[in-house]
Write a protein that holds these residues in place. Structure first.
Motif, PDB file in Angstrom:
ATOM      1  N   LEU A 344      -6.438  -5.977   4.314  1.00  0.00           N
ATOM      2  CA  LEU A 344      -6.012  -6.380   2.970  1.00  0.00           C
ATOM      3  C   LEU A 344      -4.569  -5.959   2.724  1.00  0.00           C
ATOM      4  CD1 LEU A 344      -9.167  -5.321   0.917  1.00  0.00           C
ATOM      5  CD2 LEU A 344      -8.459  -7.663   1.489  1.00  0.00           C
ATOM      6  N   PRO A 345      -3.903  -6.592   1.777  1.00  0.00           N
ATOM      7  CA  PRO A 345      -2.573  -6.111   1.395  1.00  0.00           C
ATOM      8  C   PRO A 345      -2.670  -4.663   0.925  1.00  0.00           C
ATOM      9  CG  PRO A 345      -3.013  -8.257   0.422  1.00  0.00           C
ATOM     10  CD  PRO A 345      -4.302  -7.778   0.992  1.00  0.00           C
ATOM     11  N   PRO A 346      -1.615  -3.890   1.041  1.00  0.00           N
ATOM     12  CA  PRO A 346      -1.693  -2.483   0.640  1.00  0.00           C
ATOM     13  C   PRO A 346      -1.906  -2.288  -0.860  1.00  0.00           C
ATOM     14  CG  PRO A 346       0.548  -3.077   1.247  1.00  0.00           C
ATOM     15  CD  PRO A 346      -0.318  -4.220   1.648  1.00  0.00           C
ATOM     16  N   SER A 347      -1.398  -3.187  -1.696  1.00  0.00           N
ATOM     17  CA  SER A 347      -1.498  -3.034  -3.146  1.00  0.00           C
ATOM     18  C   SER A 347      -2.682  -3.819  -3.703  1.00  0.00           C
ATOM     19  CB  SER A 347      -0.210  -3.510  -3.827  1.00  0.00           C
ATOM     20  OG  SER A 347       0.901  -2.744  -3.407  1.00  0.00           O
ATOM     21  N   MET A 348      -3.188  -3.333  -4.864  1.00  0.00           N
ATOM     22  CA  MET A 348      -4.301  -4.012  -5.524  1.00  0.00           C
ATOM     23  C   MET A 348      -4.085  -4.002  -7.037  1.00  0.00           C
ATOM     24  SD  MET A 348      -7.630  -2.610  -3.411  1.00  0.00           S
ATOM     25  CE  MET A 348      -8.660  -3.979  -3.957  1.00  0.00           C
ATOM     26  N   PHE A 357      -2.841  -0.499  -8.519  1.00  0.00           N
ATOM     27  CA  PHE A 357      -2.748   0.466  -7.418  1.00  0.00           C
ATOM     28  C   PHE A 357      -1.705  -0.062  -6.444  1.00  0.00           C
ATOM     29  CE2 PHE A 357      -4.219   2.265  -3.335  1.00  0.00           C
ATOM     30  CZ  PHE A 357      -4.114   3.610  -3.654  1.00  0.00           C
ATOM     31  N   MET A 358      -0.484   0.439  -6.582  1.00  0.00           N
ATOM     32  CA  MET A 358       0.655  -0.196  -5.939  1.00  0.00           C
ATOM     33  C   MET A 358       1.248   0.658  -4.820  1.00  0.00           C
ATOM     34  SD  MET A 358       0.296  -2.685  -7.912  1.00  0.00           S
ATOM     35  CE  MET A 358       1.497  -3.676  -7.068  1.00  0.00           C
ATOM     36  N   ALA A 359       1.527   0.004  -3.709  1.00  0.00           N
ATOM     37  CA  ALA A 359       2.217   0.642  -2.593  1.00  0.00           C
ATOM     38  C   ALA A 359       3.717   0.618  -2.861  1.00  0.00           C
ATOM     39  CB  ALA A 359       1.899  -0.094  -1.287  1.00  0.00           C
ATOM     40  N   LEU A 360       4.344   1.790  -2.842  1.00  0.00           N
ATOM     41  CA  LEU A 360       5.782   1.892  -3.084  1.00  0.00           C
ATOM     42  C   LEU A 360       6.495   2.188  -1.776  1.00  0.00           C
ATOM     43  CD1 LEU A 360       5.832   3.963  -6.404  1.00  0.00           C
ATOM     44  CD2 LEU A 360       5.694   1.483  -6.097  1.00  0.00           C
ATOM     45  N   ASN A 361       7.591   1.508  -1.555  1.00  0.00           N
ATOM     46  CA  ASN A 361       8.358   1.674  -0.321  1.00  0.00           C
ATOM     47  C   ASN A 361       9.785   2.073  -0.657  1.00  0.00           C
ATOM     48  OD1 ASN A 361      10.471   0.295   1.604  1.00  0.00           O
ATOM     49  ND2 ASN A 361       8.674   0.737   2.863  1.00  0.00           N
ATOM     50  N   TYR A 362      10.206   3.214  -0.152  1.00  0.00           N
ATOM     51  CA  TYR A 362      11.576   3.680  -0.380  1.00  0.00           C
ATOM     52  C   TYR A 362      12.331   3.885   0.928  1.00  0.00           C
ATOM     53  CZ  TYR A 362      10.019   4.479  -5.157  1.00  0.00           C
ATOM     54  OH  TYR A 362       9.519   4.308  -6.424  1.00  0.00           O
ATOM     55  N   GLY A 363      11.754   3.408   2.029  1.00  0.00           N
ATOM     56  CA  GLY A 363      12.397   3.581   3.319  1.00  0.00           C
ATOM     57  C   GLY A 363      13.121   2.340   3.771  1.00  0.00           C
ATOM     58  N   SER A 364      13.634   2.388   4.971  1.00  0.00           N
ATOM     59  CA  SER A 364      14.389   1.257   5.518  1.00  0.00           C
ATOM     60  C   SER A 364      13.475   0.190   6.103  1.00  0.00           C
ATOM     61  CB  SER A 364      15.358   1.759   6.601  1.00  0.00           C
ATOM     62  OG  SER A 364      14.651   2.446   7.622  1.00  0.00           O
ATOM     63  N   ASP A 365      12.233   0.563   6.467  1.00  0.00           N
ATOM     64  CA  ASP A 365      11.290  -0.387   7.051  1.00  0.00           C
ATOM     65  C   ASP A 365      10.381  -0.933   5.960  1.00  0.00           C
ATOM     66  OD1 ASP A 365       9.437  -1.837   8.435  1.00  0.00           O
ATOM     67  OD2 ASP A 365       8.971  -0.275   9.903  1.00  0.00           O
ATOM     68  N   ALA A 367       7.714  -2.413   6.097  1.00  0.00           N
ATOM     69  CA  ALA A 367       6.295  -2.262   6.404  1.00  0.00           C
ATOM     70  C   ALA A 367       5.779  -0.865   6.078  1.00  0.00           C
ATOM     71  CB  ALA A 367       6.041  -2.568   7.874  1.00  0.00           C
ATOM     72  N   ASP A 368       6.676   0.065   5.870  1.00  0.00           N
ATOM     73  CA  ASP A 368       6.259   1.436   5.572  1.00  0.00           C
ATOM     74  C   ASP A 368       5.844   1.565   4.109  1.00  0.00           C
ATOM     75  OD1 ASP A 368       6.668   2.326   8.116  1.00  0.00           O
ATOM     76  OD2 ASP A 368       8.690   3.075   7.742  1.00  0.00           O
ATOM     77  N   VAL A 369       4.961   2.510   3.845  1.00  0.00           N
ATOM     78  CA  VAL A 369       4.564   2.845   2.486  1.00  0.00           C
ATOM     79  C   VAL A 369       4.873   4.316   2.260  1.00  0.00           C
ATOM     80  CG1 VAL A 369       2.657   3.054   0.853  1.00  0.00           C
ATOM     81  CG2 VAL A 369       2.758   1.095   2.412  1.00  0.00           C
ATOM     82  N   THR A 370       5.732   4.602   1.298  1.00  0.00           N
ATOM     83  CA  THR A 370       6.110   5.988   1.007  1.00  0.00           C
ATOM     84  C   THR A 370       5.010   6.678   0.224  1.00  0.00           C
ATOM     85  OG1 THR A 370       8.412   5.254   0.883  1.00  0.00           O
ATOM     86  CG2 THR A 370       7.917   7.468   0.057  1.00  0.00           C
ATOM     87  N   THR A 371       4.586   6.055  -0.877  1.00  0.00           N
ATOM     88  CA  THR A 371       3.512   6.589  -1.707  1.00  0.00           C
ATOM     89  C   THR A 371       2.734   5.426  -2.314  1.00  0.00           C
ATOM     90  OG1 THR A 371       4.955   6.679  -3.664  1.00  0.00           O
ATOM     91  CG2 THR A 371       4.738   8.706  -2.359  1.00  0.00           C
ATOM     92  N   PHE A 372       1.564   5.756  -2.876  1.00  0.00           N
ATOM     93  CA  PHE A 372       0.817   4.819  -3.705  1.00  0.00           C
ATOM     94  C   PHE A 372       0.824   5.333  -5.127  1.00  0.00           C
ATOM     95  CE2 PHE A 372      -0.816   3.462   0.367  1.00  0.00           C
ATOM     96  CZ  PHE A 372      -1.094   2.112   0.192  1.00  0.00           C
ATOM     97  N   LEU A 373       0.869   4.400  -6.060  1.00  0.00           N
ATOM     98  CA  LEU A 373       0.868   4.747  -7.475  1.00  0.00           C
ATOM     99  C   LEU A 373      -0.239   3.990  -8.189  1.00  0.00           C
ATOM    100  CD1 LEU A 373       1.973   5.759 -10.224  1.00  0.00           C
ATOM    101  CD2 LEU A 373       3.659   3.915 -10.116  1.00  0.00           C
ATOM    102  N   ALA A 374      -1.149   4.736  -8.795  1.00  0.00           N
ATOM    103  CA  ALA A 374      -2.112   4.132  -9.706  1.00  0.00           C
ATOM    104  C   ALA A 374      -1.477   4.141 -11.083  1.00  0.00           C
ATOM    105  CB  ALA A 374      -3.416   4.916  -9.703  1.00  0.00           C
TER     106      ALA A 374
END
Length: 487
Positions: A344-348, A357-365, A367-374
């Motif tokens: 499934l996609p990382p976020s819902m 429930f969101m996947a947050l990305n703060y990196g250069s890639d 595809a990476d997930v830094t943190t999740f935020l509800a």
């Protein structure tokens, strides 16, 4: 886990302390020990207060700033203690934010591409409603999609706002407070029901993860229409930016530029004025005196302050009744890439306690997930606020693991944040109820004696961060006009 939420006990302590502090209040010319005097006192070191302070100092006024928190920025808050430094409040900066960009350019604040938000996109977000998880591509044909016609093609977080746009009566971003449009200050539910929307459609679009209000019944359609017109101006060229290192860097740079003292950790519990001046008394007994005072506190915080003489009925009614959006957040660090296991996609986007429930990305890639935020709003946020913070984090995590078994044991909660539990906020941002724009939106336009008002809830045109800057500018100009020959 950092449960960085201020307890209700602290808020109650502030309210109880107000009555006890009344005898401490003195007129500005009295003999009580005064901690500092200035031409102008500014309450609140958010964007509105800091902009007012800088503008007044540029005109030669002596200013002091009183802030209840241990930091500047108000409801603009970068979580520097969470990986990626996500924003708890105040995310993207549109190129139309002219005042904010101008001030930041003056202070050499650097900007970068837009930081992640909480809305998600159809490409990286699954939809979970009625106990079923649905891929975005399958949503238009899903039996759990209650919408009709072209609205079925929209993800649920866009269905409501975009469906209101064709009925927008406002010609521009300034007209929402014009009495000529007061008849449109009706509930979202009423407007959409006239267009054939069912209660189930209204509930999913406006009572599930609502960006404003809690349901379609306690939110004025006029507010959404103003948001749409304001967005046309604030978007500028369409590019959205953020300050390098987090948007907290903007108020920090403004605070460094203020020449006067910024008194932090000073919870104001009383304001008193007379013919000679105005003063603010704090919970710890500190007393600050001036000839004028700019109050940038949200109405939810101003309710905890004793004001003498009492405010006029129209102003007091607005202070007592303006609503603020609920925002409850739980931040998680992933310990493994569970989304690769279930495909499934990382976020819902969910109708559960997990909210968005969101996947947050703060990196250069990407595809990476830094943190999740509800990111939880509305009545679901109320449910979480009634629990101790750690228990709320456990409840959200249990809900994520229930609807997404692959996430079991793969998420570590690291921070809880509730804007409702912050006694200096009491909510995230002003949310106008039906009929309140027509009767209350102008309540803070004019000063009450020596007391001037600012803050995003008092802005006439812009919203959010730019609205705060606009309001601080207006209050500063009012003071300059009133006192230019006497301060």
């Amino acid at each position: 886990m950092n449960t960085a939420s201020v307890s209700r006990r602290t808020a109650l302590k502030l309210a109880a302390g107000t009555a006890a502090a009344v005898p401490l209040l003195r007129t500005a010319g009295a003999s009580a020990k005064v901690d500092e005097r200035a031409d102008v006192i500014v309450l609140g070191a958010g964007l509105a207060g800091l902009n007012a302070a800088l503008l007044l100092e540029e005109q030669g006024y002596k200013v002091l700033v009183v802030e209840g928190r241990d930091r500047v920025g108000g409801r603009l808050y970068t979580m520097d203690d969470v990986p990626g430094r996500p924003e708890a409040g105040g995310s993207g900066v549109g190129t139309g934010y002219a005042r904010l960009f101008d001030r930041c350019k003056q202070l050499n604040v650097a900007f970068e591409e837009h930081r992640p938000r909480t809305e998600g996109t159809a490409a990286n977000t699954a939809i979970h409603v009625d106990g079923k998880t649905i891929l975005a591509r399958d949503w238009p044909s899903s039996p759990h999609n209650p919408f009709a016609g072209d609205t079925r093609k929209l993800p649920p977080w866009l269905a409501g706002p975009l469906s209101l746009l064709p009925f927008n009566p406002l010609p521009d971003a300034t007209s929402w407070r014009d009495p000529a449009f007061a008849k449109h200050d009706r509930s979202v539910a009423e407007v959409l029901a006239e267009q054939g929307w069912t209660p189930a459609q209204i509930r999913l679009a406006y009572a599930t993860n609502p960006s404003y209000g809690n349901s379609g019944h306690d939110l004025s359609a006029m507010m959404w229409w103003h948001i749409a017109r304001n967005a046309e101006v604030m978007a500028g060229d369409g590019k959205v930016h953020a300050s390098v290192g987090g948007n907290q860097r903007m108020p920090e740079a403004m605070a460094r530029a203020v020449k006067g003292t910024i008194h932090k950790n000073q919870a104001v519990i009383g304001i008193r004025s007379d013919a000679d001046g105005i003063e603010a008394v704090c919970e710890n007994g500190s007393l600050f005196c001036g000839k004028a005072l700019v109050c940038t506190l949200p109405a939810t915080a101003l309710r905890l302050i004793r004001i003498d003489p009492a405010l006029p009925p129209k102003v007091q009614t607005a202070v007592d009744t303006i609503s603020y959006n609920r925002v409850f957040q739980v931040h998680f660090v992933p310990t493994r890439r569970f989304w690769e296991a279930d495909g499934l996609p990382p976020s819902m986007w969910t109708d559960t306690l997990a909210g968005r429930f969101m996947a947050l990305n703060y990196g250069s890639d990407p595809a990476d997930v830094t943190t999740f935020l509800a990111f939880v709003n509305g009545f679901q946020a109320d449910r979480l606020d009634r629990m101790p913070p750690e228990a709320a984090a456990v409840a959200v995590l249990a809900e994520v693991e229930r609807i997404r078994p692959s996430a079991k044991g793969a998420l570590r909660p690291i921070k809880v944040w509730s804007w409702q539990r912050d006694p200096f906020a009491g909510g995230a941002y002003a949310c106008w109820q039906p009929g309140h724009i027509a009767t209350q939106a102008h309540a803070f336009d004019e000063p009450v004696g020596r007391l001037f008002f600012a803050g995003e809830h008092t802005a006439a045109v812009a919203r959010g961060m730019e609205g705060a800057m606009e309001s601080g500018e207006r209050a500063a100009l009012q003071i300059i006009e009133r006192f230019q020959e006497t301060l």
